[in-house]
Design a protein around this motif. Structure first.
Motif, PDB file in Angstrom:
ATOM      1  N   SER A  92       5.167   2.317   1.464  1.00  0.00           N
ATOM      2  CA  SER A  92       4.357   1.869   0.339  1.00  0.00           C
ATOM      3  C   SER A  92       2.965   2.487   0.419  1.00  0.00           C
ATOM      4  O   SER A  92       2.660   3.256   1.333  1.00  0.00           O
ATOM      5  CB  SER A  92       4.262   0.343   0.337  1.00  0.00           C
ATOM      6  OG  SER A  92       5.548  -0.240   0.319  1.00  0.00           O
ATOM      7  N   ALA A  93       2.121   2.138  -0.535  1.00  0.00           N
ATOM      8  CA  ALA A  93       0.742   2.615  -0.512  1.00  0.00           C
ATOM      9  C   ALA A  93       0.061   2.162   0.774  1.00  0.00           C
ATOM     10  O   ALA A  93       0.446   1.159   1.389  1.00  0.00           O
ATOM     11  CB  ALA A  93      -0.004   2.094  -1.733  1.00  0.00           C
ATOM     12  N   ALA A  94      -0.979   2.891   1.156  1.00  0.00           N
ATOM     13  CA  ALA A  94      -1.634   2.652   2.447  1.00  0.00           C
ATOM     14  C   ALA A  94      -2.092   1.209   2.611  1.00  0.00           C
ATOM     15  O   ALA A  94      -1.929   0.609   3.675  1.00  0.00           O
ATOM     16  CB  ALA A  94      -2.802   3.611   2.616  1.00  0.00           C
ATOM     17  N   HIS A  95      -2.673   0.636   1.555  1.00  0.00           N
ATOM     18  CA  HIS A  95      -3.218  -0.719   1.676  1.00  0.00           C
ATOM     19  C   HIS A  95      -2.118  -1.769   1.831  1.00  0.00           C
ATOM     20  O   HIS A  95      -2.380  -2.877   2.299  1.00  0.00           O
ATOM     21  CB  HIS A  95      -4.089  -1.047   0.467  1.00  0.00           C
ATOM     22  CG  HIS A  95      -3.322  -1.254  -0.809  1.00  0.00           C
ATOM     23  ND1 HIS A  95      -2.855  -0.192  -1.566  1.00  0.00           N
ATOM     24  CD2 HIS A  95      -2.926  -2.388  -1.454  1.00  0.00           C
ATOM     25  CE1 HIS A  95      -2.216  -0.663  -2.626  1.00  0.00           C
ATOM     26  NE2 HIS A  95      -2.242  -1.990  -2.585  1.00  0.00           N
ATOM     27  N   ILE A  96      -0.871  -1.409   1.471  1.00  0.00           N
ATOM     28  CA  ILE A  96       0.253  -2.327   1.640  1.00  0.00           C
ATOM     29  C   ILE A  96       0.894  -2.130   3.014  1.00  0.00           C
ATOM     30  O   ILE A  96       1.168  -3.095   3.737  1.00  0.00           O
ATOM     31  CB  ILE A  96       1.298  -2.128   0.524  1.00  0.00           C
ATOM     32  CG1 ILE A  96       0.678  -2.461  -0.833  1.00  0.00           C
ATOM     33  CG2 ILE A  96       2.534  -2.988   0.787  1.00  0.00           C
ATOM     34  CD1 ILE A  96       1.596  -2.212  -2.004  1.00  0.00           C
ATOM     35  N   VAL A  97       1.117  -0.862   3.383  1.00  0.00           N
ATOM     36  CA  VAL A  97       1.750  -0.579   4.672  1.00  0.00           C
ATOM     37  C   VAL A  97       0.921  -1.108   5.829  1.00  0.00           C
ATOM     38  O   VAL A  97       1.465  -1.606   6.819  1.00  0.00           O
ATOM     39  CB  VAL A  97       1.975   0.943   4.826  1.00  0.00           C
ATOM     40  CG1 VAL A  97       2.466   1.274   6.233  1.00  0.00           C
ATOM     41  CG2 VAL A  97       2.987   1.434   3.809  1.00  0.00           C
ATOM     42  N   ARG A  98      -0.397  -1.020   5.713  1.00  0.00           N
ATOM     43  CA  ARG A  98      -1.251  -1.437   6.829  1.00  0.00           C
ATOM     44  C   ARG A  98      -1.121  -2.926   7.144  1.00  0.00           C
ATOM     45  O   ARG A  98      -1.554  -3.399   8.183  1.00  0.00           O
ATOM     46  CB  ARG A  98      -2.713  -1.079   6.545  1.00  0.00           C
ATOM     47  CG  ARG A  98      -3.342  -1.854   5.415  1.00  0.00           C
ATOM     48  CD  ARG A  98      -4.725  -1.314   5.083  1.00  0.00           C
ATOM     49  NE  ARG A  98      -5.748  -1.780   6.011  1.00  0.00           N
ATOM     50  CZ  ARG A  98      -7.009  -1.327   6.019  1.00  0.00           C
ATOM     51  NH1 ARG A  98      -7.371  -0.357   5.188  1.00  0.00           N
ATOM     52  NH2 ARG A  98      -7.876  -1.811   6.871  1.00  0.00           N
ATOM     53  N   LYS A  99      -0.492  -3.689   6.243  1.00  0.00           N
ATOM     54  CA  LYS A  99      -0.296  -5.122   6.467  1.00  0.00           C
ATOM     55  C   LYS A  99       1.027  -5.431   7.149  1.00  0.00           C
ATOM     56  O   LYS A  99       1.299  -6.595   7.452  1.00  0.00           O
ATOM     57  CB  LYS A  99      -0.397  -5.878   5.129  1.00  0.00           C
ATOM     58  CG  LYS A  99      -1.801  -5.884   4.525  1.00  0.00           C
ATOM     59  CD  LYS A  99      -1.851  -6.698   3.255  1.00  0.00           C
ATOM     60  CE  LYS A  99      -3.262  -6.779   2.701  1.00  0.00           C
ATOM     61  NZ  LYS A  99      -4.192  -7.453   3.639  1.00  0.00           N
ATOM     62  N   HIS A 100       1.853  -4.390   7.359  1.00  0.00           N
ATOM     63  CA  HIS A 100       3.101  -4.630   8.090  1.00  0.00           C
ATOM     64  C   HIS A 100       2.903  -4.159   9.527  1.00  0.00           C
ATOM     65  O   HIS A 100       2.670  -2.974   9.776  1.00  0.00           O
ATOM     66  CB  HIS A 100       4.278  -3.890   7.463  1.00  0.00           C
ATOM     67  CG  HIS A 100       5.593  -4.297   8.057  1.00  0.00           C
ATOM     68  ND1 HIS A 100       6.064  -3.781   9.251  1.00  0.00           N
ATOM     69  CD2 HIS A 100       6.524  -5.199   7.639  1.00  0.00           C
ATOM     70  CE1 HIS A 100       7.224  -4.330   9.536  1.00  0.00           C
ATOM     71  NE2 HIS A 100       7.534  -5.183   8.581  1.00  0.00           N
ATOM     72  N   PRO A 101       2.988  -5.070  10.509  1.00  0.00           N
ATOM     73  CA  PRO A 101       2.626  -4.737  11.885  1.00  0.00           C
ATOM     74  C   PRO A 101       3.328  -3.500  12.440  1.00  0.00           C
ATOM     75  O   PRO A 101       2.673  -2.549  12.864  1.00  0.00           O
ATOM     76  CB  PRO A 101       3.013  -5.999  12.663  1.00  0.00           C
ATOM     77  CG  PRO A 101       2.946  -7.097  11.656  1.00  0.00           C
ATOM     78  CD  PRO A 101       3.383  -6.494  10.366  1.00  0.00           C
ATOM     79  N   LEU A 102       4.662  -3.515  12.431  1.00  0.00           N
ATOM     80  CA  LEU A 102       5.366  -2.432  13.106  1.00  0.00           C
ATOM     81  C   LEU A 102       5.358  -1.152  12.288  1.00  0.00           C
ATOM     82  O   LEU A 102       5.160  -0.061  12.832  1.00  0.00           O
ATOM     83  CB  LEU A 102       6.805  -2.851  13.415  1.00  0.00           C
ATOM     84  CG  LEU A 102       7.588  -1.867  14.290  1.00  0.00           C
ATOM     85  CD1 LEU A 102       6.851  -1.589  15.596  1.00  0.00           C
ATOM     86  CD2 LEU A 102       8.985  -2.394  14.572  1.00  0.00           C
ATOM     87  N   MET A 103       5.565  -1.233  10.965  1.00  0.00           N
ATOM     88  CA  MET A 103       5.597  -0.022  10.159  1.00  0.00           C
ATOM     89  C   MET A 103       4.266   0.717  10.217  1.00  0.00           C
ATOM     90  O   MET A 103       4.220   1.949  10.360  1.00  0.00           O
ATOM     91  CB  MET A 103       5.959  -0.347   8.705  1.00  0.00           C
ATOM     92  CG  MET A 103       6.071   0.883   7.805  1.00  0.00           C
ATOM     93  SD  MET A 103       7.421   1.996   8.270  1.00  0.00           S
ATOM     94  CE  MET A 103       8.812   1.143   7.511  1.00  0.00           C
ATOM     95  N   SER A 104       3.167  -0.004  10.115  1.00  0.00           N
ATOM     96  CA  SER A 104       1.863   0.643  10.168  1.00  0.00           C
ATOM     97  C   SER A 104       1.621   1.263  11.545  1.00  0.00           C
ATOM     98  O   SER A 104       1.051   2.358  11.654  1.00  0.00           O
ATOM     99  CB  SER A 104       0.752  -0.361   9.842  1.00  0.00           C
ATOM    100  OG  SER A 104       0.774  -1.463  10.733  1.00  0.00           O
ATOM    101  N   THR A 105       2.062   0.588  12.597  1.00  0.00           N
ATOM    102  CA  THR A 105       1.876   1.117  13.946  1.00  0.00           C
ATOM    103  C   THR A 105       2.738   2.347  14.177  1.00  0.00           C
ATOM    104  O   THR A 105       2.297   3.325  14.799  1.00  0.00           O
ATOM    105  CB  THR A 105       2.203   0.033  14.993  1.00  0.00           C
ATOM    106  OG1 THR A 105       1.436  -1.136  14.726  1.00  0.00           O
ATOM    107  CG2 THR A 105       1.897   0.532  16.393  1.00  0.00           C
TER     108      THR A 105
END
Length: 466
Positions: A92-105
């Motif tokens: 998803s867009a950066a501001h959405i992905v950054r809220k998912h712990p593992l996916m953003s990491t």
């Protein structure tokens, strides 16, 4: 099943409560800004929040704001289509992905290998802690997808069975089977879950060529995957996913149809030769369909080199199937088994095509230092096959051209940072040159041809007449 769900819900509630207390304690004692300044990226905060409404990878302290923007941008531009059969819309867009712990990491792990290699180990450690939290905590679809990406990019193949178990727990296998039931509505969630399961099937077929598949009765799912193409929620990736599944299903078919014991017989039984020929022809038909029948929108990718993208799995499949004739191949009274030689020649030609395609792709070689664990799977297979085949086929194949491709493979390994493996391949080349009875008369011509071709692209051959 109800008791299991109740236990998971209880554990999730307890986990959220614990995290909430920790966050309150952090806010009251240090403040968010101070927490960020004290949290080094070399020692990221141990955040395990599963609730996207409260988690933020920057606020957590795993990365700083400018670092997250740099890492996500690089991943978005360079990495999202590397695994062709994975749906790039899951990012998803950066501001959405950054809220998912593992996916953003995981995004930080993948991108940092290229743009912040000194931070790679710390991001990977953060991902490991998040994965360990899934041993007793709740998981969602994005968590499974993130783990799939992490394992593919880092080569941690031991986790595949665990990922499959999580996928089954989420019912992704049931979603896949449901696509075959015309009475069930194809909702976006159902199709998304099924798509993830079929992606797991593709990984399984690729990573377990010489071992039993980790997914039970995996062949039963392959025909159902085509239902993605008639779904109202069909995406371009579904065409590529189904194409990869159809191709690698041929390797599963080869394992099922040809007992290992028959491959060891001398001479190679005619019945086995017929099966190998049939499977090789099936690969040609598969490739012909891609280049002549598949809708171009779903066949191609954005960049020019990607029009040759299916050349690699095509050559890989040809190498694997025909290379089965190498098993048990040995001289008898100083003579080779003539029944095996035609298959061996096709396999060696295919390894040359595979290595040539990869070597001539600037994009492929530029991304090797940070994507090698996934991108070099086929390269390693080709490099491992060539010396074994050459030792038993001197005089019946163009050894000079094959060794040239092997040198190119060693160069790609070196560019990927696998310097030890590259040195071993070069030593192998020297040994093969010393043991070959005579140089191929085409060796000089092959070298001149490669120099003339350079970095240019070649057309995909039209293998079958229309």
């Amino acid at each position: 099943m109800n008791s299991l769900e109740e236990r998971h819900q209880k554990e999730l509630t307890e986990l959220r409560s614990t995290i909430s207390r920790l966050c309150d304690r952090l806010d009251s004692s240090t403040g968010v800004e101070r927490g960020l300044s004290q949290t080094s990226v070399d020692s990221p905060a141990d955040c395990r929040v599963e609730d996207g409404d409260t988690f933020d990878i920057v606020a957590c302290g795993t990365v700083r704001e400018n670092e997250w923007e740099e890492l996500y941008t690089f991943f978005d531009e360079k990495c999202r289509t590397v695994i062709a059969f994975m749906d790039d819309q899951l990012y998803s867009a950066a501001h959405i992905v950054r809220k998912h712990p593992l996916m953003s990491t995981v995004i930080c792990v993948i991108a940092s290998k290229a743009v912040r290699p000194d931070k790679y180990a710390s991001y990977l450690a953060a991902a490991d802690r998040l994965i360990s939290a899934t041993f007793s905590g709740a998981v969602d679809l994005h968590t499974v997808q993130a783990m799939m990406l992490l394992v593919a990019w880092t080569g941690r193949h031991r986790l595949w069975n665990y990922i499959i178990s999580l996928a089954v727990e989420l019912g992704l296998n049931r979603a896949a089977r449901s696509l075959a039931d015309v009475s069930i509505e194809h909702t976006a969630d159902l199709v998304g879950s099924a798509r993830t399961w079929f992606s797991l099937c593709s990984f399984d077929l690729m990573m377990n060529l010489d071992r039993p598949s980790a997914i039970h009765n995996i062949v039963d799912y392959l025909s159902v995957a085509a239902r993605l193409l008639v779904s109202p929620h069909c995406r371009p990736v579904d065409y590529r996913l189904c194409t990869y599944l159809q191709g690698f299903a041929i390797t599963a078919e080869a394992r099922a149809q040809i007992p290992v014991s028959e491959l060891q017989l001398h001479p190679l039984p005619e019945s086995v030769a017929q099966v190998l020929t049939s499977l090789d022809e099936k690969i040609d038909r598969w490739f012909y369909h891609i280049n002549n029948s598949m809708e171009p929108l779903y066949q191609t990718f954005a960049r020019k080199q990607d029009r040759n993208r299916f050349m690699v799995p095509y050559a890989f499949l040809k190498t694997y199937v025909n290379g089965l004739a190498l098993r048990g191949m040995e001289t008898q009274h100083g003579r080779l088994d003539p029944n095996r030689i035609p298959f061996l020649q096709i396999a060696l030609d295919s390894t040359c095509l595979l290595l040539q395609t990869q070597f001539e792709s600037k994009d492929f070689r530029q991304m090797l230092p940070y994507s090698g664990d996934y991108n070099l799977v086929t390269t390693y297979h080709a490099i491992d096959f060539i010396p074994k085949a050459l030792r038993v086929s001197r005089g019946v194949v163009n050894g000079g051209l094959v060794l040239l491709r092997l040198r190119q493979g060693a160069q790609m390994l070196e560019e990927a940072g696998a310097t030890v493996a590259a040195s071993e391949v070069r030593e192998e080349v020297q040994l093969l040159e010393q043991t070959m009875q005579a140089s191929s008369p085409l060796e000089g011509a092959a070298a001149e041809l490669d120099q003339a071709v350079g970095e240019t692209l070649f057309d995909i051959p039209n293998l079958l007449s229309e």
